[in-house]
Design a protein around this motif. Structure first.
Motif, mmCIF file in Angstrom:
data_model
loop_
_atom_site.group_PDB
_atom_site.id
_atom_site.type_symbol
_atom_site.label_atom_id
_atom_site.label_comp_id
_atom_site.label_asym_id
_atom_site.label_seq_id
_atom_site.Cartn_x
_atom_site.Cartn_y
_atom_site.Cartn_z
ATOM 1 N N ALA A 113 0.837 -1.206 0.000
ATOM 2 C CA ALA A 113 0.000 0.000 0.000
ATOM 3 C C ALA A 113 0.870 1.255 0.000
ATOM 4 O O ALA A 113 0.570 2.225 -0.705
ATOM 5 C CB ALA A 113 -0.931 -0.004 1.212
ATOM 6 N N GLY A 114 1.954 1.239 0.760
ATOM 7 C CA GLY A 114 2.855 2.393 0.793
ATOM 8 C C GLY A 114 3.500 2.655 -0.548
ATOM 9 O O GLY A 114 3.615 3.807 -0.985
ATOM 10 N N VAL A 115 3.928 1.591 -1.222
ATOM 11 C CA VAL A 115 4.541 1.739 -2.549
ATOM 12 C C VAL A 115 3.525 2.332 -3.526
ATOM 13 O O VAL A 115 3.846 3.256 -4.291
ATOM 14 C CB VAL A 115 5.061 0.371 -3.060
ATOM 15 N N LEU A 116 2.308 1.819 -3.502
ATOM 16 C CA LEU A 116 1.278 2.317 -4.421
ATOM 17 C C LEU A 116 0.913 3.773 -4.111
ATOM 18 O O LEU A 116 0.717 4.574 -5.032
ATOM 19 C CB LEU A 116 0.043 1.417 -4.372
ATOM 20 N N LEU A 117 0.827 4.112 -2.832
ATOM 21 C CA LEU A 117 0.525 5.501 -2.470
ATOM 22 C C LEU A 117 1.637 6.440 -2.927
ATOM 23 O O LEU A 117 1.367 7.549 -3.409
ATOM 24 C CB LEU A 117 0.306 5.626 -0.961
ATOM 25 N N VAL A 174 1.162 7.008 -6.595
ATOM 26 C CA VAL A 174 0.034 7.899 -6.872
ATOM 27 C C VAL A 174 0.426 9.351 -6.600
ATOM 28 O O VAL A 174 0.040 10.258 -7.339
ATOM 29 C CB VAL A 174 -1.199 7.488 -6.024
ATOM 30 N N GLU A 175 1.209 9.568 -5.552
ATOM 31 C CA GLU A 175 1.591 10.932 -5.163
ATOM 32 C C GLU A 175 2.761 11.481 -5.981
ATOM 33 O O GLU A 175 3.029 12.679 -5.926
ATOM 34 C CB GLU A 175 1.949 10.954 -3.680
ATOM 35 N N ALA A 176 3.436 10.643 -6.734
ATOM 36 C CA ALA A 176 4.599 11.089 -7.514
ATOM 37 C C ALA A 176 4.164 12.135 -8.537
ATOM 38 O O ALA A 176 3.146 11.990 -9.202
ATOM 39 C CB ALA A 176 5.253 9.907 -8.213
#
Length: 107
Positions: free
Chosen positions: A47-51, A54-56
């Motif tokens: 989840a942290g990697v995906l978040l 998304v925020e990049a």
């Protein structure tokens, strides 16, 4: 005189189709996580990697990710070409019943 349209039935059919498409998308995302090996991560880390993705905001980084993803799918397509339909996840009945070249089932 024309028969009146049944808007309720059409709306229900569209709602059912949207639900099926949403379920299919969710299933494919799960398959993608498994295919990339990301299912080995703990859920919190994934989840942290995906978040973070998304925020990049760096477009060059996102473009690099896109190219890497495209290469991943192309390499998988090459690996699956000419293999047994059951190993590649393809269903010959859905593919029009055609047997791929080089298949063991050819007569």
């Amino acid at each position: 005189m024309r028969r009146p349209r049944d808007f309720d039935a059409e709306l229900k059919a569209l709602t059912d189709k949207a639900r099926r498409l949403k379920d299919q998308k969710l299933h494919q995302l799960g398959e993608l996580v498994t295919a990339t090996g990301a299912d080995a991560f703990p859920p919190e880390q994934l989840a942290g990697v995906l978040l973070a993705a998304v925020e990049a905001s760096d477009n060059s980084t996102k473009e690099g990710w896109r190219k890497r993803g495209a290469a991943f799918f192309q390499s998988r397509a090459r690996k699956n070409a000419g293999t047994d339909p059951q190993e590649s996840g393809r269903d010959p009945a859905r593919d029009g019943g055609a047997i791929p070249p080089g298949s063991k089932d050819r007569a």
